[in-house]
Design an enzyme around this catalytic site. Sequence first.
Site, mmCIF file in Angstrom:
data_model
loop_
_atom_site.group_PDB
_atom_site.id
_atom_site.type_symbol
_atom_site.label_atom_id
_atom_site.label_comp_id
_atom_site.label_asym_id
_atom_site.label_seq_id
_atom_site.Cartn_x
_atom_site.Cartn_y
_atom_site.Cartn_z
ATOM 1 N N ASP A 63 0.850 -1.199 0.000
ATOM 2 C CA ASP A 63 0.000 0.000 0.000
ATOM 3 C C ASP A 63 0.885 1.249 0.000
ATOM 4 O OD1 ASP A 63 -2.288 -1.529 0.151
ATOM 5 O OD2 ASP A 63 -2.764 -1.024 2.229
ATOM 6 N N ARG A 75 -1.921 -0.528 -8.385
ATOM 7 C CA ARG A 75 -3.301 -0.195 -8.005
ATOM 8 C C ARG A 75 -3.389 1.332 -8.095
ATOM 9 N NH1 ARG A 75 -3.938 -0.871 -2.059
ATOM 10 N NH2 ARG A 75 -4.452 -3.056 -2.403
HETATM 11 C C1 LIG Z 1 -9.031 -0.978 -3.030
HETATM 12 C C2 LIG Z 1 -8.533 0.350 -2.560
HETATM 13 C C3 LIG Z 1 -7.274 0.450 -2.006
HETATM 14 C C4 LIG Z 1 -6.763 1.682 -1.605
HETATM 15 N N1 LIG Z 1 -5.455 1.795 -1.196
HETATM 16 C C5 LIG Z 1 -4.944 3.011 -0.930
HETATM 17 C C6 LIG Z 1 -3.556 3.199 -0.647
HETATM 18 O O1 LIG Z 1 -2.759 2.255 -0.622
HETATM 19 N N2 LIG Z 1 -3.119 4.461 -0.397
HETATM 20 C C7 LIG Z 1 -3.965 5.556 -0.429
HETATM 21 O O2 LIG Z 1 -3.494 6.672 -0.224
HETATM 22 N N3 LIG Z 1 -5.270 5.391 -0.668
HETATM 23 C C8 LIG Z 1 -5.779 4.165 -0.917
HETATM 24 N N4 LIG Z 1 -7.125 4.041 -1.200
HETATM 25 C C9 LIG Z 1 -8.060 5.165 -0.920
HETATM 26 C C10 LIG Z 1 -8.161 6.139 -2.073
HETATM 27 O O3 LIG Z 1 -6.956 6.856 -2.206
HETATM 28 C C11 LIG Z 1 -9.313 7.126 -1.852
HETATM 29 O O4 LIG Z 1 -9.095 7.867 -0.690
HETATM 30 C C12 LIG Z 1 -10.682 6.477 -1.741
HETATM 31 O O5 LIG Z 1 -10.808 5.385 -2.603
HETATM 32 C C13 LIG Z 1 -11.797 7.487 -2.078
HETATM 33 O O6 LIG Z 1 -11.656 7.939 -3.396
HETATM 34 P P1 LIG Z 1 -12.578 7.449 -4.616
HETATM 35 O O7 LIG Z 1 -11.659 7.096 -5.740
HETATM 36 O O8 LIG Z 1 -13.472 6.370 -4.193
HETATM 37 O O9 LIG Z 1 -13.321 8.731 -5.119
HETATM 38 P P2 LIG Z 1 -14.163 9.856 -4.358
HETATM 39 O O10 LIG Z 1 -14.310 10.962 -5.336
HETATM 40 O O11 LIG Z 1 -13.574 10.146 -3.020
HETATM 41 O O12 LIG Z 1 -15.553 9.146 -4.129
HETATM 42 C C14 LIG Z 1 -16.428 8.815 -5.185
HETATM 43 C C15 LIG Z 1 -17.724 8.263 -4.610
HETATM 44 O O13 LIG Z 1 -17.454 7.026 -3.942
HETATM 45 C C16 LIG Z 1 -18.192 6.918 -2.751
HETATM 46 N N5 LIG Z 1 -17.247 6.900 -1.607
HETATM 47 C C17 LIG Z 1 -15.925 7.204 -1.631
HETATM 48 N N6 LIG Z 1 -15.357 7.045 -0.420
HETATM 49 C C18 LIG Z 1 -16.362 6.644 0.395
HETATM 50 C C19 LIG Z 1 -16.434 6.310 1.775
HETATM 51 N N7 LIG Z 1 -15.373 6.370 2.567
HETATM 52 N N8 LIG Z 1 -17.637 5.933 2.260
HETATM 53 C C20 LIG Z 1 -18.730 5.854 1.484
HETATM 54 N N9 LIG Z 1 -18.727 6.161 0.164
HETATM 55 C C21 LIG Z 1 -17.576 6.547 -0.373
HETATM 56 C C22 LIG Z 1 -19.108 8.113 -2.704
HETATM 57 O O14 LIG Z 1 -20.302 7.762 -3.355
HETATM 58 C C23 LIG Z 1 -18.355 9.145 -3.517
HETATM 59 O O15 LIG Z 1 -19.170 10.135 -4.061
HETATM 60 C C24 LIG Z 1 -7.617 2.820 -1.664
HETATM 61 C C25 LIG Z 1 -8.885 2.721 -2.211
HETATM 62 C C26 LIG Z 1 -9.349 1.515 -2.676
HETATM 63 C C27 LIG Z 1 -10.709 1.449 -3.302
#
Ligand SMILES: Cc1cc2nc3c(=O)[nH]c(=O)nc-3n(C[C@H](O)[C@H](O)[C@H](O)COP(=O)(O)OP(=O)(O)OC[C@H]3O[C@@H](n4cnc5c(N)ncnc54)[C@H](O)[C@@H]3O)c2cc1C
Length: 318
Positions: free
Chosen positions: A130, A180
């Site tokens: 990660d 990822r």
């Molecule tokens: C499988 C996976 C692994 C990850 N690993 C890392 C990592 O190693 N390092 C890192 O910095 N980040 C990691 N992340 C987190 C990532 O960086 C984002 O902070 C997170 O995914 C929210 O961004 P989004 O792309 O979903 O878009 P956003 O624009 O934040 O969200 C889009 C839509 O998704 C839904 N949504 C998003 N987050 C949430 C929530 N918490 N609760 C409910 N609904 C939500 C809502 O409907 C929102 O409108 C990971 C995410 C995923 C999915």
Amino acid sequence: MFRAFFIFLSKAYWAQKLIMNWKFAWRVASRFIAGINIVDVIKVVKNLNDQGLNVTVDHLGENALTVEDTLAATKEVIDLLEAINSHDVHANVSIKLTQFGLNIDKELCKNNLQNIFEQAKNMENFIRIDMEDSSITQETLDLVYWFKTTYPGIGTVIQSYLYRSEKDVMNLTNECIPIRMVKGAYKEPALVAFPKKKDVDDNFDLLTKICLDKISYCDYPEISENGRFPPIIAIASHDESRIENAIHYANTKELSKRTYEIQMLYGIRRDLQKKYSEQGYPVRVYVPYGTHWYPYFMRRLAERPANVWFFFSNLFRK
Ligand SMILES: Cc1cc2nc3c(=O)[nH]c(=O)nc-3n(C[C@H](O)[C@H](O)[C@H](O)COP(=O)(O)OP(=O)(O)OC[C@H]3O[C@@H](n4cnc5c(N)ncnc54)[C@H](O)[C@@H]3O)c2cc1C
């Protein structure tokens, strides 16, 4: 402002003590966290597998303070790999390097990782490193490149909010190291990261395209039958536009669905997880477990104001 406040809380020890002592906090957190031990998480993994979803399991923990804590975390991951193997489930493992001593002593971290990778090799499994905050991006990538030479079953994460990410994507894909793609979950200064969401989204699309372009250079690796070894690119987002843009571009290149995968977090957008899986795209759910759930939970609250409302509405529920 809202996001910054919750990310600040994720690092505040006093807030951790306060919130973890509230019984109801766990009730809300457990929407995002699979339980506290390996038995709990294997149950959840089996259930997701039954729905056609692959998994990556994360034993929660970061910023270990003592050598003993890093050794205990290493043993836990070794046991987890064993459990995944003996239960024959479709899951690999994700780890954070500060849980294994990156902030204490680099050699200690390397030794711990060595033990984890030996077990992963024996159990024929894949480890995803990660990405944490930008102060350790380079050290994290250095260790990924170092371990890649002896253990090919390694991948990492790229955050589209960082300016440096395009160069990192080029370097990683030149080595065909699985990526990822995420937007990024930490609070970063404008010196290193795009402050505007639109720029983060645009960069996500751009970097994803670069990865999809590199699939042919890497000879079209597909997700393995048992779901453990992922393709070169994982689109990890709950943002439907990001996923749709990626799929659209992959279709213009006539890429098979098994040459990329979609990843989402446990408990978030289950409707989308189901939708893409039913359409035949490999979907992997990131499933965290363990007692150190506080910072992970705070980052999930930071991402969405509605989660905070959900949190407080549970406070007043019997
Ligand atoms: C499988 C996976 C692994 C990850 N690993 C890392 C990592 O190693 N390092 C890192 O910095 N980040 C990691 N992340 C987190 C990532 O960086 C984002 O902070 C997170 O995914 C929210 O961004 P989004 O792309 O979903 O878009 P956003 O624009 O934040 O969200 C889009 C839509 O998704 C839904 N949504 C998003 N987050 C949430 C929530 N918490 N609760 C409910 N609904 C939500 C809502 O409907 C929102 O409108 C990971 C995410 C995923 C999915």
